[in-house]
Design a protein around this motif. Structure first.
Motif, PDB file in Angstrom:
ATOM      1  N   ASP A 166       0.909  -1.244  -0.153  1.00  0.00           N
ATOM      2  CA  ASP A 166       0.100   0.052   0.042  1.00  0.00           C
ATOM      3  C   ASP A 166       1.023   1.088   0.097  1.00  0.00           C
ATOM      4  OD1 ASP A 166      -2.622   1.423   0.703  1.00  0.00           O
ATOM      5  OD2 ASP A 166      -1.254   2.227   2.248  1.00  0.00           O
ATOM      6  N   LEU A 167       0.703   2.112  -0.978  1.00  0.00           N
ATOM      7  CA  LEU A 167       1.280   3.419  -1.224  1.00  0.00           C
ATOM      8  C   LEU A 167       1.337   4.342   0.213  1.00  0.00           C
ATOM      9  CD1 LEU A 167       0.842   4.204  -5.058  1.00  0.00           C
ATOM     10  CD2 LEU A 167       2.748   3.294  -3.832  1.00  0.00           C
ATOM     11  N   ALA A 168       0.246   4.301   0.866  1.00  0.00           N
ATOM     12  CA  ALA A 168       0.291   5.161   1.963  1.00  0.00           C
ATOM     13  C   ALA A 168       1.248   4.556   3.016  1.00  0.00           C
ATOM     14  CB  ALA A 168      -1.219   5.299   2.512  1.00  0.00           C
ATOM     15  N   ALA A 175       4.452   6.228   4.673  1.00  0.00           N
ATOM     16  CA  ALA A 175       4.850   6.578   6.282  1.00  0.00           C
ATOM     17  C   ALA A 175       6.233   5.886   6.688  1.00  0.00           C
ATOM     18  CB  ALA A 175       3.522   5.924   6.842  1.00  0.00           C
ATOM     19  N   ASP A 176       6.452   4.589   6.242  1.00  0.00           N
ATOM     20  CA  ASP A 176       7.608   3.979   6.480  1.00  0.00           C
ATOM     21  C   ASP A 176       8.816   4.857   6.063  1.00  0.00           C
ATOM     22  OD1 ASP A 176       6.261   1.875   7.740  1.00  0.00           O
ATOM     23  OD2 ASP A 176       6.731   0.440   5.741  1.00  0.00           O
ATOM     24  N   LEU A 177       8.702   5.328   4.624  1.00  0.00           N
ATOM     25  CA  LEU A 177       9.694   6.021   4.180  1.00  0.00           C
ATOM     26  C   LEU A 177      10.024   7.498   5.035  1.00  0.00           C
ATOM     27  CD1 LEU A 177      11.620   7.130   1.750  1.00  0.00           C
ATOM     28  CD2 LEU A 177       9.893   7.886   0.457  1.00  0.00           C
ATOM     29  N   ASP A 178       9.055   8.172   5.402  1.00  0.00           N
ATOM     30  CA  ASP A 178       9.101   9.379   6.213  1.00  0.00           C
ATOM     31  C   ASP A 178       9.877   8.697   7.504  1.00  0.00           C
ATOM     32  OD1 ASP A 178       7.811  11.013   4.384  1.00  0.00           O
ATOM     33  OD2 ASP A 178       5.898  11.005   5.154  1.00  0.00           O
ATOM     34  N   LEU A 228       5.684   7.149  -5.486  1.00  0.00           N
ATOM     35  CA  LEU A 228       4.461   6.968  -4.798  1.00  0.00           C
ATOM     36  C   LEU A 228       3.158   7.347  -5.391  1.00  0.00           C
ATOM     37  CD1 LEU A 228       5.926   8.439  -1.495  1.00  0.00           C
ATOM     38  CD2 LEU A 228       5.591   6.139  -1.910  1.00  0.00           C
ATOM     39  N   ALA A 229       3.183   6.660  -6.749  1.00  0.00           N
ATOM     40  CA  ALA A 229       2.004   7.054  -7.648  1.00  0.00           C
ATOM     41  C   ALA A 229       1.225   5.662  -8.041  1.00  0.00           C
ATOM     42  CB  ALA A 229       2.406   7.823  -9.144  1.00  0.00           C
ATOM     43  N   PRO A 230      -0.172   6.038  -8.520  1.00  0.00           N
ATOM     44  CA  PRO A 230      -0.651   4.633  -8.589  1.00  0.00           C
ATOM     45  C   PRO A 230      -0.052   3.970  -9.853  1.00  0.00           C
ATOM     46  CG  PRO A 230      -2.353   6.442  -8.430  1.00  0.00           C
ATOM     47  CD  PRO A 230      -0.690   7.084  -8.283  1.00  0.00           C
ATOM     48  N   TRP A 231      -0.157   2.567  -9.682  1.00  0.00           N
ATOM     49  CA  TRP A 231       0.408   1.790 -10.994  1.00  0.00           C
ATOM     50  C   TRP A 231      -0.543   0.665 -11.154  1.00  0.00           C
ATOM     51  CZ3 TRP A 231       0.330  -2.707  -7.945  1.00  0.00           C
ATOM     52  CH2 TRP A 231       0.547  -2.532  -6.803  1.00  0.00           C
ATOM     53  N   THR A 232      -0.234  -0.131 -12.410  1.00  0.00           N
ATOM     54  CA  THR A 232      -0.893  -1.117 -12.769  1.00  0.00           C
ATOM     55  C   THR A 232      -0.542  -2.526 -12.287  1.00  0.00           C
ATOM     56  OG1 THR A 232      -1.634   0.182 -14.777  1.00  0.00           O
ATOM     57  CG2 THR A 232      -1.837  -2.492 -14.883  1.00  0.00           C
TER      58      THR A 232
END
Length: 248
Positions: free
Chosen positions: A106-108, A112-115, A143-147
Protein backbone atom coordinates in the motif's frame (compact mmCIF):
# COMPACT_ATOMS: atom_id res chain seq x y z
CA UNK A 1 32.79 -34.07 0.85
CA UNK A 2 31.48 -30.82 -0.63
CA UNK A 3 32.28 -27.70 1.32
CA UNK A 4 29.41 -25.85 3.02
CA UNK A 5 29.36 -22.22 1.94
CA UNK A 6 27.28 -19.55 3.66
CA UNK A 7 25.72 -17.51 0.85
CA UNK A 8 23.79 -15.12 3.10
CA UNK A 9 22.79 -15.27 6.73
CA UNK A 10 20.98 -12.93 9.10
CA UNK A 11 18.36 -13.17 11.84
CA UNK A 12 15.46 -13.74 9.42
CA UNK A 13 16.86 -16.43 7.14
CA UNK A 14 19.99 -18.11 5.84
CA UNK A 15 21.08 -19.72 2.58
CA UNK A 16 23.81 -22.36 2.41
CA UNK A 17 25.40 -23.96 -0.63
CA UNK A 18 26.59 -27.56 -0.63
CA UNK A 19 27.92 -28.54 -4.04
CA UNK A 20 25.16 -27.83 -6.54
CA UNK A 21 22.43 -27.65 -3.89
CA UNK A 22 21.22 -24.53 -2.11
CA UNK A 23 19.60 -24.96 1.29
CA UNK A 24 17.31 -22.10 2.28
CA UNK A 25 16.49 -21.99 5.99
CA UNK A 26 13.57 -19.75 6.92
CA UNK A 27 11.51 -19.87 10.09
CA UNK A 28 8.68 -18.05 8.30
CA UNK A 29 7.09 -20.77 6.23
CA UNK A 30 4.77 -18.25 4.58
CA UNK A 31 7.79 -16.86 2.72
CA UNK A 32 8.73 -20.33 1.53
CA UNK A 33 5.13 -20.95 0.42
CA UNK A 34 5.24 -17.75 -1.65
CA UNK A 35 8.57 -18.75 -3.19
CA UNK A 36 7.43 -22.24 -4.17
CA UNK A 37 4.13 -20.99 -5.60
CA UNK A 38 5.78 -18.14 -7.54
CA UNK A 39 8.38 -20.39 -9.14
CA UNK A 40 5.60 -22.72 -10.30
CA UNK A 41 3.73 -19.83 -11.93
CA UNK A 42 6.57 -17.73 -13.34
CA UNK A 43 7.07 -18.06 -17.15
CA UNK A 44 10.84 -17.57 -16.83
CA UNK A 45 13.66 -19.98 -15.88
CA UNK A 46 13.67 -20.78 -12.15
CA UNK A 47 15.62 -23.25 -9.99
CA UNK A 48 14.47 -26.85 -9.69
CA UNK A 49 13.00 -27.62 -6.26
CA UNK A 50 14.68 -30.79 -4.98
CA UNK A 51 12.85 -31.24 -1.70
CA UNK A 52 11.22 -29.36 1.15
CA UNK A 53 11.31 -30.20 4.82
CA UNK A 54 10.40 -27.18 6.99
CA UNK A 55 12.20 -25.00 7.78
CA UNK A 56 14.48 -26.00 4.86
CA UNK A 57 13.91 -25.70 1.12
CA UNK A 58 16.47 -27.40 -1.14
CA UNK A 59 16.88 -26.12 -4.69
CA UNK A 60 19.31 -26.94 -7.48
CA UNK A 61 21.90 -24.44 -8.64
CA UNK A 62 21.12 -22.77 -11.96
CA UNK A 63 23.73 -22.69 -14.73
CA UNK A 64 25.61 -19.57 -15.70
CA UNK A 65 26.76 -16.57 -13.70
CA UNK A 66 24.95 -13.70 -12.05
CA UNK A 67 24.69 -10.41 -13.90
CA UNK A 68 26.81 -9.00 -11.10
CA UNK A 69 26.74 -7.76 -7.53
CA UNK A 70 25.71 -4.45 -6.04
CA UNK A 71 28.77 -2.28 -5.59
CA UNK A 72 30.78 -4.02 -8.31
CA UNK A 73 30.98 -3.31 -12.05
CA UNK A 74 28.99 -5.87 -14.02
CA UNK A 75 30.94 -8.00 -16.48
CA UNK A 76 27.74 -9.12 -18.24
CA UNK A 77 27.37 -8.03 -21.86
CA UNK A 78 24.77 -5.51 -23.08
CA UNK A 79 23.06 -8.47 -24.78
CA UNK A 80 22.73 -10.27 -21.45
CA UNK A 81 21.26 -7.17 -19.82
CA UNK A 82 18.79 -6.85 -22.68
CA UNK A 83 17.89 -10.54 -22.27
CA UNK A 84 17.17 -9.83 -18.60
CA UNK A 85 14.85 -7.02 -19.67
CA UNK A 86 13.04 -9.36 -22.04
CA UNK A 87 12.64 -12.00 -19.32
CA UNK A 88 11.27 -9.43 -16.90
CA UNK A 89 8.75 -8.25 -19.49
CA UNK A 90 7.60 -11.85 -19.97
CA UNK A 91 7.11 -12.12 -16.20
CA UNK A 92 5.23 -8.83 -15.98
CA UNK A 93 2.90 -9.86 -18.82
CA UNK A 94 2.00 -13.18 -17.14
CA UNK A 95 -1.32 -13.75 -15.35
CA UNK A 96 -1.35 -12.16 -11.92
CA UNK A 97 -0.48 -14.33 -8.91
CA UNK A 98 -3.12 -14.50 -6.17
CA UNK A 99 -1.48 -12.24 -3.58
CA UNK A 100 0.30 -8.88 -3.39
CA UNK A 101 4.08 -8.95 -3.16
CA UNK A 102 6.80 -6.68 -1.84
CA UNK A 103 6.45 -4.46 -4.92
CA UNK A 104 2.73 -4.13 -4.26
CA UNK A 105 2.60 -2.65 -0.77
CA UNK A 106 0.00 0.00 0.00
CA UNK A 107 1.48 3.34 -1.08
CA UNK A 108 0.30 5.16 2.04
CA UNK A 109 2.11 2.56 4.15
CA UNK A 110 5.25 2.92 2.03
CA UNK A 111 5.14 6.70 2.39
CA UNK A 112 4.77 6.45 6.16
CA UNK A 113 7.70 4.02 6.40
CA UNK A 114 9.76 6.28 4.16
CA UNK A 115 9.13 9.35 6.30
CA UNK A 116 10.01 7.38 9.42
CA UNK A 117 13.28 6.13 7.94
CA UNK A 118 14.22 9.60 6.70
CA UNK A 119 13.67 11.00 10.18
CA UNK A 120 15.77 8.22 11.72
CA UNK A 121 18.63 8.72 9.26
CA UNK A 122 18.82 12.43 10.10
CA UNK A 123 18.23 12.33 13.87
CA UNK A 124 20.85 9.59 14.30
CA UNK A 125 23.37 11.44 12.08
CA UNK A 126 23.60 8.50 9.71
CA UNK A 127 23.27 10.68 6.60
CA UNK A 128 23.33 14.46 6.00
CA UNK A 129 19.92 16.13 6.11
CA UNK A 130 20.27 17.65 2.63
CA UNK A 131 21.05 14.23 1.12
CA UNK A 132 18.01 12.68 2.78
CA UNK A 133 15.74 15.59 1.85
CA UNK A 134 16.77 15.57 -1.80
CA UNK A 135 16.25 11.84 -2.16
CA UNK A 136 12.91 12.02 -0.34
CA UNK A 137 11.85 14.53 -3.01
CA UNK A 138 13.05 12.24 -5.80
CA UNK A 139 11.28 9.26 -4.20
CA UNK A 140 7.91 11.01 -4.37
CA UNK A 141 7.51 10.00 -8.02
CA UNK A 142 7.36 6.31 -6.99
CA UNK A 143 4.40 6.97 -4.69
CA UNK A 144 1.92 7.10 -7.56
CA UNK A 145 -0.77 4.61 -8.65
CA UNK A 146 0.46 1.71 -10.77
CA UNK A 147 -1.07 -1.11 -12.79
CA UNK A 148 -0.57 -4.49 -11.05
CA UNK A 149 1.89 -6.90 -12.68
CA UNK A 150 3.43 -10.25 -11.74
CA UNK A 151 6.55 -8.98 -9.96
CA UNK A 152 9.56 -10.75 -8.49
CA UNK A 153 9.89 -8.21 -5.67
CA UNK A 154 13.61 -8.67 -4.98
CA UNK A 155 15.12 -8.67 -8.45
CA UNK A 156 18.65 -7.62 -7.55
CA UNK A 157 21.37 -8.45 -10.07
CA UNK A 158 22.76 -11.26 -7.91
CA UNK A 159 19.44 -13.07 -8.39
CA UNK A 160 19.60 -13.15 -12.20
CA UNK A 161 21.84 -15.71 -13.97
CA UNK A 162 22.95 -15.72 -17.59
CA UNK A 163 25.02 -17.98 -19.82
CA UNK A 164 26.03 -17.13 -23.42
CA UNK A 165 23.89 -13.97 -23.12
CA UNK A 166 20.76 -15.98 -22.31
CA UNK A 167 18.94 -15.89 -18.99
CA UNK A 168 19.30 -19.30 -17.35
CA UNK A 169 17.60 -18.70 -14.02
CA UNK A 170 16.06 -16.19 -11.64
CA UNK A 171 16.25 -17.09 -7.96
CA UNK A 172 14.85 -15.97 -4.57
CA UNK A 173 11.10 -15.54 -5.15
CA UNK A 174 9.95 -15.08 -1.54
CA UNK A 175 8.84 -11.47 -2.17
CA UNK A 176 6.95 -12.23 -5.40
CA UNK A 177 3.36 -11.20 -6.08
CA UNK A 178 1.28 -8.45 -7.59
CA UNK A 179 3.14 -5.14 -7.71
CA UNK A 180 4.60 -2.22 -9.61
CA UNK A 181 6.55 -3.43 -12.65
CA UNK A 182 8.94 -0.48 -12.43
CA UNK A 183 9.95 -1.60 -8.93
CA UNK A 184 11.50 -4.73 -10.47
CA UNK A 185 13.32 -2.75 -13.17
CA UNK A 186 14.64 -0.34 -10.56
CA UNK A 187 15.81 -3.14 -8.28
CA UNK A 188 17.69 -4.84 -11.11
CA UNK A 189 19.48 -1.63 -12.10
CA UNK A 190 20.13 -0.23 -8.61
CA UNK A 191 23.76 0.91 -8.64
CA UNK A 192 24.01 -0.15 -12.32
CA UNK A 193 22.58 2.97 -13.95
CA UNK A 194 24.73 2.55 -17.05
CA UNK A 195 22.80 -0.62 -17.96
CA UNK A 196 19.28 0.81 -17.78
CA UNK A 197 19.22 1.48 -21.54
CA UNK A 198 20.01 -2.16 -22.36
CA UNK A 199 17.38 -3.40 -19.91
CA UNK A 200 14.70 -1.09 -21.32
CA UNK A 201 15.65 -2.11 -24.89
CA UNK A 202 15.08 -5.75 -23.97
CA UNK A 203 11.92 -4.93 -22.02
CA UNK A 204 10.49 -3.65 -25.27
CA UNK A 205 8.33 -0.73 -24.23
CA UNK A 206 8.63 2.80 -22.99
CA UNK A 207 9.16 3.07 -19.25
CA UNK A 208 9.13 6.11 -16.99
CA UNK A 209 12.77 6.61 -16.06
CA UNK A 210 11.81 9.22 -13.46
CA UNK A 211 9.86 6.56 -11.57
CA UNK A 212 12.75 4.09 -11.81
CA UNK A 213 15.10 6.74 -10.39
CA UNK A 214 12.51 7.43 -7.69
CA UNK A 215 12.53 3.76 -6.71
CA UNK A 216 16.34 3.86 -6.54
CA UNK A 217 16.10 6.64 -3.96
CA UNK A 218 13.17 5.09 -2.12
CA UNK A 219 14.68 1.62 -1.85
CA UNK A 220 18.00 3.05 -0.68
CA UNK A 221 16.43 5.29 1.96
CA UNK A 222 14.36 2.39 3.28
CA UNK A 223 17.29 -0.02 3.22
CA UNK A 224 20.11 1.76 5.03
CA UNK A 225 19.00 1.08 8.61
CA UNK A 226 18.04 -2.55 7.92
CA UNK A 227 21.38 -3.22 6.24
CA UNK A 228 23.36 -1.68 9.11
CA UNK A 229 21.37 -3.58 11.74
CA UNK A 230 21.84 -6.90 9.90
CA UNK A 231 25.60 -6.64 9.40
CA UNK A 232 25.73 -5.30 5.84
CA UNK A 233 27.46 -2.13 4.65
CA UNK A 234 25.32 0.33 2.66
CA UNK A 235 28.32 2.74 2.67
CA UNK A 236 30.46 0.39 0.53
CA UNK A 237 31.41 1.84 -2.88
CA UNK A 238 28.58 1.61 -5.38
CA UNK A 239 25.99 0.59 -2.78
CA UNK A 240 22.92 2.32 -1.34
CA UNK A 241 24.56 5.46 0.05
CA UNK A 242 26.41 6.05 -3.22
CA UNK A 243 23.10 5.63 -5.04
CA UNK A 244 21.64 8.35 -2.83
CA UNK A 245 24.62 10.61 -3.43
CA UNK A 246 24.25 10.20 -7.20
CA UNK A 247 20.82 11.90 -7.00
CA UNK A 248 22.55 15.09 -5.78
Amino acid sequence: MDEVKVVVAHSERATLRVGDVFLKVDADQARIDIEVDAMALAPVPTPEILWRKPPVLAIAAVPGRTLGRLGEPSTASPTAWAAAGAAIRKLHDAPLPPRPGRAGRDLAEVAADLDGECEWLVTHDVLPADLVTRNRQVAEAALAPWTPAFTHGDLQIAHVFADDDEITGIIDWSEAGQGDALYDLATLTLGQEEHIGDVVAGYGTDVDLDVIQAWWSLRSLLGVRWLVEHGFDPFAPGCEVDVLRSRM
